[in-house]
Design a protein around this motif. Structure first.
Motif, PDB file in Angstrom:
ATOM      1  N   CYS A 107       4.788  -1.626  -0.929  1.00 49.16           N
ATOM      2  CA  CYS A 107       5.514  -0.421  -0.210  1.00 49.16           C
ATOM      3  C   CYS A 107       5.285   1.098  -1.002  1.00 49.16           C
ATOM      4  N   LEU A 108       4.301   2.030  -0.050  1.00 55.72           N
ATOM      5  CA  LEU A 108       3.757   3.072  -0.807  1.00 55.72           C
ATOM      6  C   LEU A 108       4.031   4.245   0.049  1.00 55.72           C
ATOM      7  N   ILE A 109       4.916   5.336  -0.687  1.00 53.10           N
ATOM      8  CA  ILE A 109       5.396   6.458   0.361  1.00 53.10           C
ATOM      9  C   ILE A 109       4.567   7.559  -0.222  1.00 53.10           C
ATOM     10  N   ALA A 110       3.996   8.183   1.006  1.00 53.25           N
ATOM     11  CA  ALA A 110       3.162   9.510   0.914  1.00 53.25           C
ATOM     12  C   ALA A 110       4.036  10.451   1.256  1.00 53.25           C
ATOM     13  N   ASP A 111       4.823  11.272   0.242  1.00 59.82           N
ATOM     14  CA  ASP A 111       5.600  12.398   0.623  1.00 59.82           C
ATOM     15  C   ASP A 111       5.128  13.578   0.236  1.00 59.82           C
ATOM     16  N   SER A 112       3.917  13.943  -0.407  1.00 60.25           N
ATOM     17  CA  SER A 112       3.531  15.093  -0.800  1.00 60.25           C
ATOM     18  C   SER A 112       2.095  15.015  -0.908  1.00 60.25           C
ATOM     19  N   SER A 113       1.266  16.203  -1.098  1.00 63.74           N
ATOM     20  CA  SER A 113      -0.130  16.300  -1.219  1.00 63.74           C
ATOM     21  C   SER A 113      -0.400  15.427  -2.684  1.00 63.74           C
ATOM     22  N   ARG A 114       0.517  15.434  -3.665  1.00 61.10           N
ATOM     23  CA  ARG A 114       0.297  14.653  -5.044  1.00 61.10           C
ATOM     24  C   ARG A 114       0.361  13.343  -4.732  1.00 61.10           C
ATOM     25  N   ASP A 115       1.282  12.773  -3.954  1.00 61.05           N
ATOM     26  CA  ASP A 115       1.393  11.460  -3.522  1.00 61.05           C
ATOM     27  C   ASP A 115      -0.019  10.802  -2.825  1.00 61.05           C
ATOM     28  N   ILE A 116      -0.483  11.685  -2.037  1.00 61.15           N
ATOM     29  CA  ILE A 116      -1.524  11.263  -1.105  1.00 61.15           C
ATOM     30  C   ILE A 116      -2.855  11.119  -2.154  1.00 61.15           C
ATOM     31  N   SER A 117      -2.886  12.082  -2.862  1.00 61.05           N
ATOM     32  CA  SER A 117      -4.143  11.832  -3.989  1.00 61.05           C
ATOM     33  C   SER A 117      -4.047  10.788  -4.627  1.00 61.05           C
ATOM     34  N   ARG A 118      -2.678  10.469  -5.302  1.00 64.35           N
ATOM     35  CA  ARG A 118      -2.503   9.528  -6.324  1.00 64.35           C
ATOM     36  C   ARG A 118      -2.754   8.170  -5.370  1.00 64.35           C
ATOM     37  N   LEU A 119      -2.229   7.988  -4.191  1.00 60.35           N
ATOM     38  CA  LEU A 119      -2.453   6.785  -3.583  1.00 60.35           C
ATOM     39  C   LEU A 119      -4.176   6.569  -3.009  1.00 60.35           C
ATOM     40  N   SER A 120      -4.772   7.730  -2.967  1.00 63.94           N
ATOM     41  CA  SER A 120      -6.105   7.618  -2.681  1.00 63.94           C
ATOM     42  C   SER A 120      -6.893   7.045  -3.616  1.00 63.94           C
ATOM     43  N   ASN A 121      -6.693   7.252  -5.062  1.00 65.68           N
ATOM     44  CA  ASN A 121      -6.924   6.701  -6.078  1.00 65.68           C
ATOM     45  C   ASN A 121      -6.741   5.111  -6.444  1.00 65.68           C
ATOM     46  N   TYR A 122      -5.521   4.940  -5.962  1.00 64.92           N
ATOM     47  CA  TYR A 122      -4.963   3.606  -6.038  1.00 64.92           C
ATOM     48  C   TYR A 122      -5.606   2.730  -5.085  1.00 64.92           C
ATOM     49  N   LEU A 123      -5.790   3.154  -4.003  1.00 67.42           N
ATOM     50  CA  LEU A 123      -6.493   2.275  -2.949  1.00 67.42           C
ATOM     51  C   LEU A 123      -7.792   1.702  -3.257  1.00 67.42           C
ATOM     52  N   SER A 124      -8.610   2.910  -4.068  1.00 66.35           N
ATOM     53  CA  SER A 124      -9.880   2.259  -4.575  1.00 66.35           C
ATOM     54  C   SER A 124     -10.177   1.669  -5.873  1.00 66.35           C
ATOM     55  N   GLY A 125      -8.904   1.157  -6.067  1.00 63.72           N
ATOM     56  CA  GLY A 125      -8.959   0.371  -7.532  1.00 63.72           C
ATOM     57  C   GLY A 125      -8.932  -1.051  -7.296  1.00 63.72           C
ATOM     58  N   GLY A 126      -8.947  -1.639  -6.060  1.00 65.62           N
ATOM     59  CA  GLY A 126      -9.068  -3.041  -5.746  1.00 65.62           C
ATOM     60  C   GLY A 126      -7.775  -3.793  -6.024  1.00 65.62           C
ATOM     61  N   LEU A 127      -6.606  -3.091  -6.023  1.00 65.14           N
ATOM     62  CA  LEU A 127      -5.448  -3.738  -6.159  1.00 65.14           C
ATOM     63  C   LEU A 127      -4.658  -4.248  -5.104  1.00 65.14           C
ATOM     64  N   ILE A 128      -5.079  -3.926  -3.726  1.00 69.65           N
ATOM     65  CA  ILE A 128      -4.777  -4.320  -2.625  1.00 69.65           C
ATOM     66  C   ILE A 128      -5.751  -4.996  -1.751  1.00 69.65           C
ATOM     67  N   ASP A 129      -5.785  -5.882  -0.841  1.00 66.57           N
ATOM     68  CA  ASP A 129      -6.672  -6.414   0.167  1.00 66.57           C
ATOM     69  C   ASP A 129      -6.760  -5.636   1.448  1.00 66.57           C
ATOM     70  N   GLY A 130      -5.651  -4.693   1.826  1.00 69.39           N
ATOM     71  CA  GLY A 130      -5.674  -4.285   3.067  1.00 69.39           C
ATOM     72  C   GLY A 130      -4.434  -3.208   3.141  1.00 69.39           C
ATOM     73  N   VAL A 131      -4.432  -2.343   4.104  1.00 67.71           N
ATOM     74  CA  VAL A 131      -3.451  -1.789   4.365  1.00 67.71           C
ATOM     75  C   VAL A 131      -2.812  -1.598   5.618  1.00 67.71           C
ATOM     76  N   ILE A 132      -1.568  -1.320   5.800  1.00 68.76           N
ATOM     77  CA  ILE A 132      -0.763  -0.912   7.144  1.00 68.76           C
ATOM     78  C   ILE A 132      -0.230   0.481   6.922  1.00 68.76           C
ATOM     79  N   ILE A 133      -0.700   1.376   7.964  1.00 70.05           N
ATOM     80  CA  ILE A 133      -0.439   2.790   7.634  1.00 70.05           C
ATOM     81  C   ILE A 133       0.683   3.322   8.937  1.00 70.05           C
ATOM     82  N   VAL A 134       1.491   3.847   8.632  1.00 75.36           N
ATOM     83  CA  VAL A 134       2.910   4.124   9.489  1.00 75.36           C
ATOM     84  C   VAL A 134       3.058   5.774   9.235  1.00 75.36           C
ATOM     85  N   SER A 135       3.060   6.268  10.464  1.00 69.20           N
ATOM     86  CA  SER A 135       3.277   7.871  10.662  1.00 69.20           C
ATOM     87  C   SER A 135       1.883   8.595  10.298  1.00 69.20           C
ATOM     88  N   ALA A 136       0.618   8.084  10.409  1.00 69.12           N
ATOM     89  CA  ALA A 136      -0.327   8.845  10.004  1.00 69.12           C
ATOM     90  C   ALA A 136      -0.518  10.118  11.181  1.00 69.12           C
TER      91      ALA A 136
END
Length: 339
Positions: A107-136
């Motif tokens: 479960c990942l929360i995008a609360d700020s621009s810093r969170d979004i940048s951090r999550l973008s890096n996390y997603l590129s690391g191969g640590l998850i196989d897919g994503v569900i996005i709520v409130s885009a």
């Protein structure tokens, strides 16, 4: 020596010896591969139980090139994540489907621009196989990141810029139009709206439905825009409407939390509900039954939305053809005493 044997972790070789099959056959069963007889599978299952074998998740992930995890990204302030029961229901529905498929949910929360940048890096690391996005939102940086990485993705809601990506949603516009029309049919003539989250599809579509229901009677001065689907924003929106239009006799709040906040303001202002003013919400969440009187609202199937989104991601991970890229779930009106 006996103590060391007890501490030694059972291996694939131990399972193979106990089951009387090759190590390769055990590996095929553990990795979900076909072409293993039912007799061998039964023998391997029995051997696993007997020797106490526990699969090495990290090694299995390396072999399969999968993490067995799916991220659920909620693009909302952390305060709303806790307050909004719809988010919790979406999370539970998604987790249920993922658990049945032996996947973990991150479960990942995008609360700020810093969170979004951090999550973008996390997603590129191969640590998850897919994503569900709520409130885009449209133009969302998270949406751009998953598109660039070509991750299996499903949206809860339908931002207009996601191309052919899978999404699960309700018809917010039609539902908002229907409940506004129902409110107008009770004889209300000065109907306003507390319109939240106009930067995403749900909020914009609910406003469009409200406007369509009123037709020529729509008055833009009776629409109060607020940032979030929150109790506090409902309070502030209702105060603004009462100050601007004290003769208002009906309100569509675009979420139950907004409506609950608005109801408190109406009670404090001495307005009787539904005698003086009728109010309706959207979601049929736990907020609706906490209200006095209980809230007329639209039933949003949040748990089913989460489950359907998770199933859509799992189908993509498995390389299966999608049932359909767009899934629209029903959202009937629930009529109670607030209008």
């Amino acid at each position: 020596m006996a103590s060391e044997d007890r501490r030694r972790r059972a291996t694939v070789n131990d399972v193979a010896v106990e089951a009387g099959v090759s190590r390769g056959t055990v590996s095929r069963v553990l990795n979900g591969k076909r072409y293993v007889s039912s007799e061998s599978r039964a023998a391997i299952d029995a051997a696993i139980a007997k020797v106490g074998f526990v699969p090495n998740g990290a090694a299995r992930s390396l072999v399969m090139q999968r993490s067995q995890a799916v991220g659920l990204i909620v693009h909302e302030p952390s305060s709303l994540f806790i307050e909004d029961p719809n988010i919790g229901s979406i999370l539970l529905g998604a987790n249920e489907a993922l658990s049945e498929a032996d996947y973990q949910m991150a479960c990942l929360i995008a609360d700020s621009s810093r969170d979004i940048s951090r999550l973008s890096n996390y997603l590129s690391g191969g640590l998850i196989d897919g994503v569900i996005i709520v409130s885009a939102r449209e133009g969302d940086a998270i949406t751009r990141a998953v598109s660039r990485l070509d991750l299996p993705t499903a949206f809860v809601g339908h931002p207009r810029d996601i191309g052919n990506a899978a999404y699960v949603a309700i018809d917010n516009q039609t539902a908002a139009q229907a409940i506004t029309s129902r409110l107008a049919s009770t004889g209300r003539r000065r109907i306003g709206m507390i319109a939240a989250a106009l930067d995403r599809d749900s909020g914009a579509d609910r406003l469009a439905g409200f406007r369509a229901a009123l037709g020529n009677d729509f008055d833009p001065a009776l629409v109060e825009s607020v940032p979030l689907y929150s109790y506090r924003d409902g309070q502030e929106g209702m105060r603004a409407l009462l100050q601007r239009a004290p003769d208002i006799d009906g309100v569509f709040a675009s979420s139950d939390a907004l409506a609950a906040g608005a109801l408190e303001v109406l009670h404090l202002a001495g307005r009787r509900v539904p005698e003086d003013i009728g109010i309706v919400g959207f979601d049929d969440s736990s907020w609706a039954m906490r209200c006095d009187p209980p809230l007329s609202t639209v039933q949003q199937p949040a748990t089913s939305l989460g489950r359907a989104a998770a199933e859509a991601v799992l189908r993509q991970i498995r390389g299966e053809a999608p049932m359909q890229n767009a899934q629209m779930l029903e959202c009937p009106i629930v009529w109670r005493n607030s209008a």
